[in-house]
Design an enzyme around this catalytic site. Sequence first.
Site, mmCIF file in Angstrom:
data_model
loop_
_atom_site.group_PDB
_atom_site.id
_atom_site.type_symbol
_atom_site.label_atom_id
_atom_site.label_comp_id
_atom_site.label_asym_id
_atom_site.label_seq_id
_atom_site.Cartn_x
_atom_site.Cartn_y
_atom_site.Cartn_z
ATOM 1 N N GLY A 59 1.012 -0.999 -0.077
ATOM 2 C CA GLY A 59 -0.065 0.087 0.055
ATOM 3 C C GLY A 59 0.736 0.983 -0.128
ATOM 4 O O GLY A 59 2.045 1.284 -0.139
ATOM 5 N N GLY B 2 -11.797 9.683 -0.544
ATOM 6 C CA GLY B 2 -11.790 10.854 -0.133
ATOM 7 C C GLY B 2 -10.470 11.835 -0.652
ATOM 8 O O GLY B 2 -11.035 13.170 -1.566
ATOM 9 N N GLU C 112 -14.368 17.739 4.582
ATOM 10 C CA GLU C 112 -14.663 16.595 4.874
ATOM 11 C C GLU C 112 -15.244 16.768 6.397
ATOM 12 O O GLU C 112 -14.550 17.666 7.163
ATOM 13 C CB GLU C 112 -13.816 15.500 4.846
ATOM 14 C CG GLU C 112 -13.665 15.090 3.426
ATOM 15 C CD GLU C 112 -13.034 13.857 3.080
ATOM 16 O OE1 GLU C 112 -12.756 13.314 2.030
ATOM 17 O OE2 GLU C 112 -12.071 13.451 4.036
ATOM 18 N N HIS D 251 -16.993 3.188 8.901
ATOM 19 C CA HIS D 251 -17.292 4.181 7.960
ATOM 20 C C HIS D 251 -18.994 4.350 7.770
ATOM 21 O O HIS D 251 -19.592 3.304 7.719
ATOM 22 C CB HIS D 251 -16.865 4.134 6.632
ATOM 23 C CG HIS D 251 -17.042 5.317 5.747
ATOM 24 N ND1 HIS D 251 -17.936 5.729 5.223
ATOM 25 C CD2 HIS D 251 -15.790 6.274 5.468
ATOM 26 C CE1 HIS D 251 -17.683 6.921 4.343
ATOM 27 N NE2 HIS D 251 -16.460 7.120 4.692
ATOM 28 N N ARG E 13 -16.877 10.588 12.338
ATOM 29 C CA ARG E 13 -17.434 9.262 11.694
ATOM 30 C C ARG E 13 -18.449 8.429 12.853
ATOM 31 O O ARG E 13 -19.309 7.992 12.468
ATOM 32 C CB ARG E 13 -16.307 8.553 11.150
ATOM 33 C CG ARG E 13 -15.887 9.483 9.877
ATOM 34 C CD ARG E 13 -14.979 8.288 9.440
ATOM 35 N NE ARG E 13 -14.264 8.826 7.791
ATOM 36 C CZ ARG E 13 -13.537 8.489 7.219
ATOM 37 N NH1 ARG E 13 -12.668 7.647 7.612
ATOM 38 N NH2 ARG E 13 -13.112 9.017 6.102
ATOM 39 N N HIS F 228 -14.120 0.077 8.684
ATOM 40 C CA HIS F 228 -13.299 0.947 7.514
ATOM 41 C C HIS F 228 -11.857 0.915 7.909
ATOM 42 O O HIS F 228 -10.780 0.909 7.122
ATOM 43 C CB HIS F 228 -13.951 2.265 7.506
ATOM 44 C CG HIS F 228 -13.260 3.291 6.639
ATOM 45 N ND1 HIS F 228 -13.462 2.747 5.247
ATOM 46 C CD2 HIS F 228 -12.666 4.288 6.863
ATOM 47 C CE1 HIS F 228 -12.454 3.659 4.678
ATOM 48 N NE2 HIS F 228 -12.426 4.784 5.430
ATOM 49 N N ARG G 83 -9.928 8.260 14.009
ATOM 50 C CA ARG G 83 -9.100 9.034 12.826
ATOM 51 C C ARG G 83 -9.922 10.084 12.352
ATOM 52 O O ARG G 83 -11.297 10.074 11.851
ATOM 53 C CB ARG G 83 -8.896 7.983 11.575
ATOM 54 C CG ARG G 83 -7.908 8.682 10.831
ATOM 55 C CD ARG G 83 -7.650 7.403 9.542
ATOM 56 N NE ARG G 83 -8.485 6.762 9.036
ATOM 57 C CZ ARG G 83 -9.422 7.201 7.749
ATOM 58 N NH1 ARG G 83 -9.002 8.429 7.349
ATOM 59 N NH2 ARG G 83 -10.197 6.402 7.537
#
Length: 557
Positions: free
Chosen positions: A28, A62, A127, A249, A295, A356, A391
């Site tokens: 990643g 996002g 956001e 999420h 969230r 998530h 987060r």
Amino acid sequence: MDIETDDSVVKSNDPINLDTDVLIIGSGAAGLRAALAASEHVEVTLITKTTLKESNSIYAQGGIAVAMNIDDTVDLHVEDTCNAGCGLCDVTAVEIMVSEGIPRVSELVDWGANFDWEGTLPRFTQEAAHSRKRIVHKGDATGRETTDVLIQKVLNNDRIRVISNTFATDFITSIENTSNSEQKVCHGVYAILNGEIRPILAKATILATGGLGKIYPCTSNPEVATGDGFAAAWRAGCNMIDMEFVQFHPTTLYLNNAPSFLISEAVRGEGGKLVNIIGEQFMDKYHEKGELAPRDVVSRAIQNEMYLTGFPCVYLDITHMTQDYIIERFPTIYETTKNYGLDISKDVIPVRPGAHFMMGGVQTNIETETNIKGLYACGEVACTGVHGANRLASNSLLECLVYGVRAGVNAAEHASSIGSSKLSELDMEHFDVTQEFSPESELDIQSVKDAMRETLWENVGIERSEEGLEVTLQDLELIGSNIKPHATKTVTPNTSYIENYETINMLATAWLITKSALIRTESRGGHYRSDYPEQNDNDWLNRVLLNKDFEPDIVCL
């Protein structure tokens, strides 16, 4: 940038000598960036479970949060991050992430990242829980744009060897005696490569295996996110911290025959509204910031509306946007939902929460060092403390870039301090033997996974309680008893063998989350206890630490 990353172009031979200066597990954003940083000083080998093109990072929609807008500052970004983290963020680690994130994002642009621009600045968007527009993005495919750039850099780097379709099973460790104490040391990993279990020896090892969402039945994560790195680190004796803090999420797609596809938080940032089955907009009654609340708040609100209405989802309404704007801003979401019969410029989107992101993980310091010498960790599998209990949106890719570089630099420095003959002098017989699984075991692995996911979703999901957590610990013990590990170095791995190993990793990771959630008797961020619904700063401004070699510990801030 759009590149092809299948096995035909990935540098993935079957080398006779797998020894390396720095070994990186995971492809990643964190692993790729670590590889590039380490390669400036030493030779690097990067192994990936499937291919370079499959990771949590690639699916990030996002964007990247970065304090580069004209009305933004590092201090404001730090403040927003710490507020979202509910008092448990390591402020120093956050300050490093936010300040060093600016040059990390700038270099991505220099390397060819084609983010959306508006004049001379990126087209920043808003956001949840951000006080400023600070999210840089490429439509709703920022993760793919970011990893494409990094993958191309890795493929063009002669000092980085990539070996795909390689499943790391366990770390190779030994005990080093010093004058005052014993120190566990990492020398690489055992891995399944081309049907064989082989040791990959390294002077320094970086764990960057990503997340664990597939231990839950509903998740935004891809199939590879089965918690392998968490479980392997736990077995090796790493300190595991903040494992109770799983972020759900609020909005994953809920349609028959459709995957639990992520509907980006940026949709709400652009004005999307949540409504229940009877058409009521409901977020304002749960939080003053409405759809842009943190969230955990939005996820619990959605779950409560589902309970009140007796309906299995709510809806996200973005029909106030024009079709042209939606196609430009959210092309991935538009095309994916279109494939399932929705025109989101006219139709509301059925959504529900899904697992998530893991805020906790392998405990590291700000230099990405674990408690095992020579082993570093970065990205989602690691826990530097930057996320605290929850987060902040779009801080994940930022963390990968910043702490990926730190891991690469520090691992390379450690590797450089070890003599060139050190690896050849190692006696494999003195290492801890990897845990392997009997190839004769006939298991219904899917039933094992289904049972684990059912008890986790019921009792260790968005809401938890002592009774439910105790039930899940018992369930996991019973489920796990069906898979019997034994120590051996002579097996014939096959697909089912790898799946057995993957399943035991999922069970171990599930146990870590459940045990930590049972210990924390309060509600904070991503961890909500219905029997302890209040945040308790008097007793719980501290962190839960687990290590297989000693009893659970409470770490004070």
